[in-house]
Design a protein around this motif. Structure first.
Motif, PDB file in Angstrom:
ATOM      1  N   PHE A 117       0.788  -1.085   0.099  1.00 43.83           N
ATOM      2  CA  PHE A 117      -0.003  -0.079  -0.048  1.00 43.83           C
ATOM      3  C   PHE A 117       0.821   1.054  -0.118  1.00 43.83           C
ATOM      4  O   PHE A 117       1.605   1.557   0.894  1.00 43.83           O
ATOM      5  N   ASN A 118       0.985   1.897  -1.059  1.00 42.41           N
ATOM      6  CA  ASN A 118       1.624   3.383  -0.985  1.00 42.41           C
ATOM      7  C   ASN A 118       0.561   4.460  -1.081  1.00 42.41           C
ATOM      8  O   ASN A 118      -0.436   4.724  -1.935  1.00 42.41           O
ATOM      9  N   ALA A 119       0.358   5.121   0.089  1.00 36.52           N
ATOM     10  CA  ALA A 119      -0.903   5.929   0.466  1.00 36.52           C
ATOM     11  C   ALA A 119      -0.213   7.537   0.811  1.00 36.52           C
ATOM     12  O   ALA A 119       0.955   7.620   1.203  1.00 36.52           O
ATOM     13  N   ASN A 120      -1.065   8.340   0.069  1.00 35.38           N
ATOM     14  CA  ASN A 120      -0.610   9.737   0.248  1.00 35.38           C
ATOM     15  C   ASN A 120      -1.897  10.372   0.674  1.00 35.38           C
ATOM     16  O   ASN A 120      -2.973  10.135   0.640  1.00 35.38           O
ATOM     17  N   ALA A 121      -1.591  11.833   1.383  1.00 26.90           N
ATOM     18  CA  ALA A 121      -2.630  12.558   1.746  1.00 26.90           C
ATOM     19  C   ALA A 121      -2.691  13.823   0.839  1.00 26.90           C
ATOM     20  O   ALA A 121      -1.421  14.320   0.773  1.00 26.90           O
ATOM     21  N   VAL A 122      -3.624  14.169   0.356  1.00 24.41           N
ATOM     22  CA  VAL A 122      -3.525  15.210  -0.524  1.00 24.41           C
ATOM     23  C   VAL A 122      -4.004  16.732   0.270  1.00 24.41           C
ATOM     24  O   VAL A 122      -3.114  17.638  -0.203  1.00 24.41           O
ATOM     25  N   HIS A 126      -4.177  12.401   7.186  1.00 25.94           N
ATOM     26  CA  HIS A 126      -5.162  11.367   7.448  1.00 25.94           C
ATOM     27  C   HIS A 126      -4.448  10.389   8.247  1.00 25.94           C
ATOM     28  O   HIS A 126      -3.171   9.896   8.057  1.00 25.94           O
ATOM     29  N   GLY A 127      -5.351   9.173   8.663  1.00 21.51           N
ATOM     30  CA  GLY A 127      -4.770   8.011   8.965  1.00 21.51           C
ATOM     31  C   GLY A 127      -5.234   6.888   7.590  1.00 21.51           C
ATOM     32  O   GLY A 127      -6.162   7.075   7.189  1.00 21.51           O
ATOM     33  N   MET A 142       0.103   6.777   9.249  1.00 22.81           N
ATOM     34  CA  MET A 142      -0.074   8.220   9.321  1.00 22.81           C
ATOM     35  C   MET A 142       0.210   8.777   7.978  1.00 22.81           C
ATOM     36  O   MET A 142       1.071   8.642   7.696  1.00 22.81           O
ATOM     37  N   LEU A 143      -0.755   9.444   7.353  1.00 27.34           N
ATOM     38  CA  LEU A 143      -0.276  10.146   6.024  1.00 27.34           C
ATOM     39  C   LEU A 143      -0.519  11.463   6.186  1.00 27.34           C
ATOM     40  O   LEU A 143      -1.202  12.378   6.409  1.00 27.34           O
ATOM     41  N   VAL A 144       0.874  12.327   5.807  1.00 25.94           N
ATOM     42  CA  VAL A 144       1.253  13.423   5.969  1.00 25.94           C
ATOM     43  C   VAL A 144       1.103  14.228   4.751  1.00 25.94           C
ATOM     44  O   VAL A 144       1.944  13.678   3.801  1.00 25.94           O
ATOM     45  N   PRO A 145       0.535  15.127   4.381  1.00 24.46           N
ATOM     46  CA  PRO A 145       0.398  15.690   2.911  1.00 24.46           C
ATOM     47  C   PRO A 145       2.089  16.525   2.670  1.00 24.46           C
ATOM     48  O   PRO A 145       2.534  16.894   3.498  1.00 24.46           O
TER      49      PRO A 145
END
Length: 188
Positions: A117-122, A126-127, A142-145
């Motif tokens: 999972f490669n996750a980004n916050a825009v 976000h979690g 934890m996803l930090v823009p």
């Protein structure tokens, strides 16, 4: 045993008790010992206080090191690096988190399939937490823009519908920020 300690709430609670009970006992000993009038002011030698203090400090440091060394394999970066070294066919999934929704490149997987999972916050922090069908948290990120994608490899071991939830307060509709992942029994 380590799975119980590091991946369940009861395990975390038992570790908390392991560290807090000696401190609480020490606290009550000091409080009740000092609450009684002491006729002899120097009934404890300076060397015995120094030995007790050094022994207590050594116990705390050794306990801290043991717990932290035993938990290294559960650190997401270490877990992902180990999985990347072992797994041959890792499926890359892009996840974009933005105001109260997730956008997945893929949401259906097979049991035994390794997924990165490669996750980004825009927009804001976000979690990204995946819950097993029985309700316990499998992992969270934890996803930090602007920080780049957070990445983690996980191999699903059981079929079912896995919930995805945001665990970082991200605004007024935070409670609606959830999604699902479907894991099916592999056909092979």
């Amino acid at each position: 045993m380590q799975d119980f300690i590091y991946q369940t709430g009861w395990g975390a609670f038992s570790i908390l008790l392991l560290f807090q009970i000696p401190f609480i006992l020490g606290f009550f000993y000091i409080v009740f010992r000092r609450s009684r009038p002491n006729v002899q002011l120097n009934d404890v030698s300076e060397s015995s206080i120094s030995r007790a203090k050094n022994g207590w400090m050594a116990l705390v440091v050794i306990s801290f090191l043991i717990v932290n060394l035993a938990s290294i394999q559960y650190i997401p970066a270490v877990y992902t690096a180990n999985a990347a070294a072992v797994e041959q066919n890792v499926v890359d999934v892009s996840v974009k988190a933005e105001s109260w929704s997730y956008d997945f490149s893929e949401q259906e997987f097979n049991v035994g399939q390794a997924v990165r999972f490669n996750a980004n916050a825009v927009d804001t922090v976000h979690g990204f937490a995946i819950y097993h069908p029985n309700g316990h948290v499998i992992f969270t990120m934890m996803l930090v823009p602007g920080v780049g994608p957070s990445s983690l490899i996980h191999t699903f071991k059981e079929p079912g519908t896995y919930k995805v939830r945001c665990l970082e307060y991200c605004g007024a509709a935070h409670h609606d920020m959830n999604d699902e992942i479907i894991v099916a029994q592999s056909s092979s």
